[in-house]
Structure formats: C-alpha cells, structure tokens
Design a protein around this motif. Structure first.
Motif, PDB file in Angstrom:
ATOM      1  N   ALA A 144       5.729 -20.015 -65.316  1.00 43.97           N
ATOM      2  CA  ALA A 144       5.965 -20.284 -66.946  1.00 43.97           C
ATOM      3  C   ALA A 144       6.758 -21.684 -66.899  1.00 43.97           C
ATOM      4  CB  ALA A 144       7.017 -19.302 -67.400  1.00 43.97           C
ATOM      5  N   LEU A 145       6.257 -22.600 -66.118  1.00 50.97           N
ATOM      6  CA  LEU A 145       6.605 -24.173 -66.436  1.00 50.97           C
ATOM      7  C   LEU A 145       5.693 -24.399 -67.398  1.00 50.97           C
ATOM      8  CD1 LEU A 145       7.847 -25.484 -62.948  1.00 50.97           C
ATOM      9  CD2 LEU A 145       9.355 -24.772 -65.026  1.00 50.97           C
ATOM     10  N   VAL A 146       4.266 -23.898 -67.257  1.00 56.65           N
ATOM     11  CA  VAL A 146       3.422 -24.689 -68.061  1.00 56.65           C
ATOM     12  C   VAL A 146       2.809 -23.387 -68.768  1.00 56.65           C
ATOM     13  CG1 VAL A 146       1.152 -25.584 -68.277  1.00 56.65           C
ATOM     14  CG2 VAL A 146       2.769 -26.356 -66.740  1.00 56.65           C
ATOM     15  N   SER A 147       2.466 -23.376 -70.019  1.00 52.95           N
ATOM     16  CA  SER A 147       1.891 -22.043 -70.563  1.00 52.95           C
ATOM     17  C   SER A 147       0.471 -22.533 -70.981  1.00 52.95           C
ATOM     18  CB  SER A 147       2.777 -21.953 -71.897  1.00 52.95           C
ATOM     19  OG  SER A 147       2.610 -23.063 -72.959  1.00 52.95           O
ATOM     20  N   PRO A 148      -0.251 -21.397 -70.707  1.00 48.84           N
ATOM     21  CA  PRO A 148      -1.860 -21.580 -70.762  1.00 48.84           C
ATOM     22  C   PRO A 148      -2.395 -21.668 -72.183  1.00 48.84           C
ATOM     23  CG  PRO A 148      -1.352 -19.188 -70.468  1.00 48.84           C
ATOM     24  CD  PRO A 148       0.001 -20.191 -70.456  1.00 48.84           C
ATOM     25  N   THR A 149      -3.312 -22.531 -72.397  1.00 48.83           N
ATOM     26  CA  THR A 149      -3.819 -22.688 -73.889  1.00 48.83           C
ATOM     27  C   THR A 149      -4.415 -21.648 -74.185  1.00 48.83           C
ATOM     28  OG1 THR A 149      -4.445 -25.024 -72.793  1.00 48.83           O
ATOM     29  CG2 THR A 149      -5.563 -24.278 -75.107  1.00 48.83           C
ATOM     30  N   SER A 150      -5.015 -20.726 -73.306  1.00 46.50           N
ATOM     31  CA  SER A 150      -5.236 -19.344 -73.769  1.00 46.50           C
ATOM     32  C   SER A 150      -5.611 -18.490 -72.393  1.00 46.50           C
ATOM     33  CB  SER A 150      -6.664 -19.328 -74.246  1.00 46.50           C
ATOM     34  OG  SER A 150      -7.648 -19.666 -73.303  1.00 46.50           O
TER      35      SER A 150
END
Lengths: 270, 295
Positions: free
Chosen positions: B55-61
């Motif tokens: 969860a350091l980067v959240s997905p665009t979708s």
C-alpha cells in the motif's frame, strides 16, 4: 507529493513561444510585471488580460493547466484581499458593522490587487512552462553577462542555479523513496501534533541530507575530473542567438507597454 | 493466506502530456511460504508493482487483497499490513538514520507501538536471524560496508515479523561474496522461518538458484510466469525483453547444438554439472564400444 506541483514545471509541447530565445522570455516577463504595476485602471487591466490571453494562446499550454498552477497561491491572494478589503480607509463607506468597515476604495483596491496577482503569477508561470530550466539559466547567464564588469561572478551563479535546479527532481524522487522506505517500517508522517510531526521528519531528513552531500561531492569530483575551471574561455554547445521572432516579440512588448501607458490617461470613472 | 493483485493498472500523471502507463492489467497471487522472483528490464514497472503490495502506491484501477481483504478499503489498517508485508528497498542508505545499528533496527517495531521489552527482544532476534554481529550494536550504521548495511536494513524490516518479505534488488552493488551471503540469508529465512520471499532481481543466476516461481515483466505487463525451468525455456523471448537466461543454461544449449545429449533445462551450475557428466558417461560408453568395433 512533490511531483504534484504544477507551478513552474516545464510543459513539453512545441510552440512559437517555446522556441523563443530564453532572454526574450525573461525580458518579456519582466516587462509584463512592470506593466502590471503601471496600470491603474480597468482599461489597463483589460489590455493586460488580452495580451496574456494572446501569449497563452500562442504557447499551446492549455489554460486549464495554468489555472491549476494558481492553486498554491490562493492563500496569498486571500490574505491580500483580506487586508485591502478591511484596512483601507476612505469614502464612501459601503458597509459598516461594529469594527468592520468596507469602503469603496478598499473594495476597488482588493479586486484590482487580486487580478494583478493572478496576472502576475500566470505570466511568470507561462515563462517557466515554456522554458526548460537549462535554457532559463543560459538566458540569465548571457542576459546578465554585462554584470561581469562589476566583478559579479555571473557564470558561477548561473552554474550554481542550474545545478540546484537539476537536483530538485532528483532530491524530490529520493525524498519520495526514503519516505516510502520509512513508511514500510511503519513510520507515519501525517499524524499527531506539530512536535510529533516534526519528530517524524527526522527519519526522512537524515538520509536525505546524507545523500545530498554525497551527491554534491560526487558531482564536484566528476566536474573536476573533466577539467571544469569556471566560466573564463568556456564556449557553449548551443550559443544563444536572437532570431526574427525574438525581434517581433520585443516589438510587440514595446507596443503593449506603450498601450498600457496611454491607458493611464484614459479615465472611465472606475 | 495470500497476497493477491487483481486487474491492477497504474498510470503516472493521468491526463497530462507526461502521462505514462506503468502497470497494465496485473493479475498475480502470491501464496504464503513462496519464494517468488520478479524480473524485468529497467523501467518495466517492477518497483511500482511491489510497492502496490504494501500500500505504498495505490493502483489507478484494480484491487490488492491481503488474505482476501481489500487493502485500500476504508478503515483497513495499513500499519498492520506493512508489518505483515515487509519491504526492503534497494539502497539501505534510504532507510538507515539512527545513531546506532541497534536503535535503527528498533525503529520498525517501535512504530508498531509494542512494549519496550518486546521491541528490544524483536531487534535482538532480527540481529541473530540476519547474522548482524553483536559488536555492531553500538556502531553507527553509516560506517558499515555495503553488505553489512544491507544486513542491518533487512534486520530492521524483519524485526517487524513480516509474513512476506519483499526485496528490491538486494544484491545490487555488492561484491560476489556479499551477494552470496545476502542470498543465502534469504534462503535460510525462507526455509527456517517460513517467510514468503519476493525478490526483484536482474541476475538470472540468483533467480535460477533460489526462486520457486518467476514473473517476467515487460512494459508493465506480466509476459511470462512459471517455474525457473519453464521460464528459462523461452530464451529468445527473454532476449526480446532485454533479459537473458542463466549462463549454465546458455552452455547447455550450446552443448546440445554440438550434439551432446544434455538437459537444456538445467539452469544452475550444479544441475548443469550433473547433466554434462551423465552425457559424457553415455559418450564414454559409446566411444568404448566404437573402439571395440574397430579392433
């Protein structure tokens, strides 16, 4: 976090404004800022607005992008409006309640000041949107070259500026990585009171400073290894040269400035 | 118990000229206790992919599920997640900051708001697990060598007792000795402590020697996935992605072309040695028989 800032970031499209000599754009921006302080009535502001629209149109930078760049300075604008609105005394008074009074000159000044700020920031942002940082420092170095006579180390200052600019994205990316590395170990940066937040920055700042110093020494060594010895006798790979368009733009700016001067004499009562 | 990425897409700066699709339709499930390697050319999206996992980067979708729960759902405890899915970044310099090695290892567990005794106990344990010598305890992490710094960095994450350990190129910039030490350490952690290891690496040798499963990433897509044997069979395809197969496999292919009956699926030096010896033994027999026929 730092990557989301649009103000001052180069917008990579091709346009007539992008291709101008950076000195032209620097001088133009300066003239535009001066013009904003010369104007004193609505006619002048209208001329300034039309001129800005023309420049933005020619630059192929979407107006939406420029408006987005204004967001970070909204606070500054509010402060300016607040002070002008409530603290300028005069006649006639439009509104008065207890210690709050709003006067007509105050209202006028507040609106004009806000408009002036918007123009000023959009105008200078347009320059950074259309000019790469390297071109900008090149332009400054050449444009301010005459200061060498007064023993101002123009080249060194320009070099320092371009190095600093070059390091901003690198350090921003590094800060992002360090922040993630510490977040992966459970660090939280956006919780708690002011002191807790300041303390939370230590695990971010220590590695960042160490890395910045290391990068600085590495770069200095790499420059010395390639015999860097300052500006004397140094030639440019892409020497700056004025073209036909630059002359055209200078003429346009002078015409614009003249118009703004004339507008001062016109009075339509607002 | 698993870590699952479902239809994950990630785009940088959507809607501007700087737009860049980094990950495209990623689907992968990582079971507990697995040793997974992710490989791909520079810029293939490896680092972005692993940063989705804690969860350091959240997905665009798309979705990321930890034990079936969406980690980006409202109210999901990200701190708990990051202690369960530990991540060691490529450069230990990015995380070491305390005055002493021991304090630095304590940083993770302390953030979990554990009791001070528990924090110390976990740090001790992590130091033992990673083989950080006892006399390093009071030293500054900045005076250590590259390999030692990496050990301390791994200890700092292990002290949070993760179930999954993600490592981004943990051997980059290390000398061969340091490299083997780190990889053996990972193998030991995987075998003895049952931690799932997710290893991002450029080195085909490292991957062939240690991983159970490989994901190959190219331009943001998973293009190959399977056991090292299955993946390294696609030598030509890998070359197209700017990757290669382990040197042992290259030798085996060359020998096969020269007419030796060797196993071209051998990817490690040990496997290759066994296969070559077997092939030679066969030849020895036929050569002997040929000699007899001549006589």
């Amino acid at each position: 976090m730092l990557k989301d800032m649009t103000l001052g970031q180069y917008y990579p499209v091709d346009s007539m404004v992008h291709r101008l000599d950076p000195r032209t754009k620097l001088a133009g921006t300066l003239l535009y800022i001066i013009s904003l302080f010369i104007t004193n009535n609505v006619v002048g502001y209208a001329i300034a607005f039309l001129f800005l629209c023309l420049c933005i149109g020619l630059s192929h930078v979407p107006p939406k992008y420029i408006l987005k760049g204004l967001k970070p300075v909204l606070v500054l604008m509010f402060i300016s409006v607040f002070f002008n609105l409530f603290f300028i005394k005069g006649e006639p008074v439009l509104f008065s309640w207890k210690f709050i009074t709003i006067t007509q000159p105050g209202l006028r000044q507040a609106i004009l000041m806000a408009v002036r700020l918007v123009f000023l920031i959009s105008g200078s942002a347009l320059m950074t949107y259309t000019t790469t940082p390297t071109a900008l420092t090149d332009g400054m170095e050449k444009g301010l070259g005459f200061l060498k006579v007064f023993k101002v180390p123009v080249h060194e200052i320009a070099m320092m500026m371009s190095i600093a600019l070059r390091f901003i994205p690198i350090l921003a990316e590094e800060a992002d990585k360090i922040q993630k590395a510490q977040m992966a170990r459970g660090a939280v940066f956006d919780e708690g009171n002011l002191i807790q937040r300041a303390k939370a920055l230590v695990p971010l700042l220590v590695p960042l400073f160490i890395s910045a110093f290391r990068r600085a020494t590495d770069l200095a060594m790499a420059m010395e290894a390639r015999c860097y010895h300052g500006g004397d006798g140094r030639t440019k790979m892409h020497p700056l040269k004025y073209g036909r368009n630059d002359m055209l733009v200078y003429t346009a700016f002078l015409a614009y400035l003249a118009l703004v001067f004339i507008s001062r004499k016109i009075s339509i009562g607002i | 118990m698993s870590l699952e990425l479902k239809n994950v897409n990630f785009t940088y700066n959507p809607g501007t000229p700087m737009q860049q699709d980094v990950l495209k339709d990623i689907n992968v499930t990582i079971e507990k206790g697995e040793f997974l390697a992710i490989m791909g050319h520079t810029g293939s999206g490896k680092s972005t992919l692993i940063q989705h996992m804690n969860a350091l980067v959240s997905p665009t979708s798309g979705q990321v599920l930890f034990d079936g729960q969406d980690i980006f759902a409202q109210g999901f405890d990200k701190r708990m997640l990051r202690s369960k899915v530990g991540m060691v970044f490529q450069y230990p310099e990015h995380q070491l900051f305390e005055e002493t090695v021991f304090e630095d290892i304590c940083f993770g567990p302390r953030n979990l708001k554990l009791s001070e005794e528990e924090v110390k106990a976990r740090a001790e344990e992590a130091m033992k697990l990673t083989g950080v010598p006892d006399d390093f305890r009071e030293r500054s992490p900045f005076e250590l060598s590259g390999g030692q710094k990496r050990r301390v960095a791994i200890a700092g994450v292990l002290a949070m007792k993760p179930e999954y350990l993600i490592l981004d190129e943990p051997t980059a910039g290390l000398d061969p000795g340091g490299r083997d030490e780190i990889l053996d350490l990972l193998k030991e952690l995987h075998e003895k402590s049952g931690i799932s290891i997710i290893l991002v690496s450029h080195s085909m040798e490292d991957i062939a020697n240690y991983a159970q499963r490989i994901l190959v990433l190219n331009a943001g897509r998973i293009v190959l996935s399977g056991t090292p044997r299955e993946v390294f069979r696609h030598a030509d395809e890998l070359a197209g992605y700017g990757l290669s197969v382990p040197q042992a496999a290259l030798i085996m292919h060359a020998l096969k072309e020269k007419g030796f009956d060797v196993d071209t699926d051998a990817n490690t030096v040990a496997e290759a040695k066994a296969s070559i010896l077997a092939a030679l033994a066969k030849r020895g027999v036929t050569a002997g028989k040929a000699g007899e026929a001549d006589a």
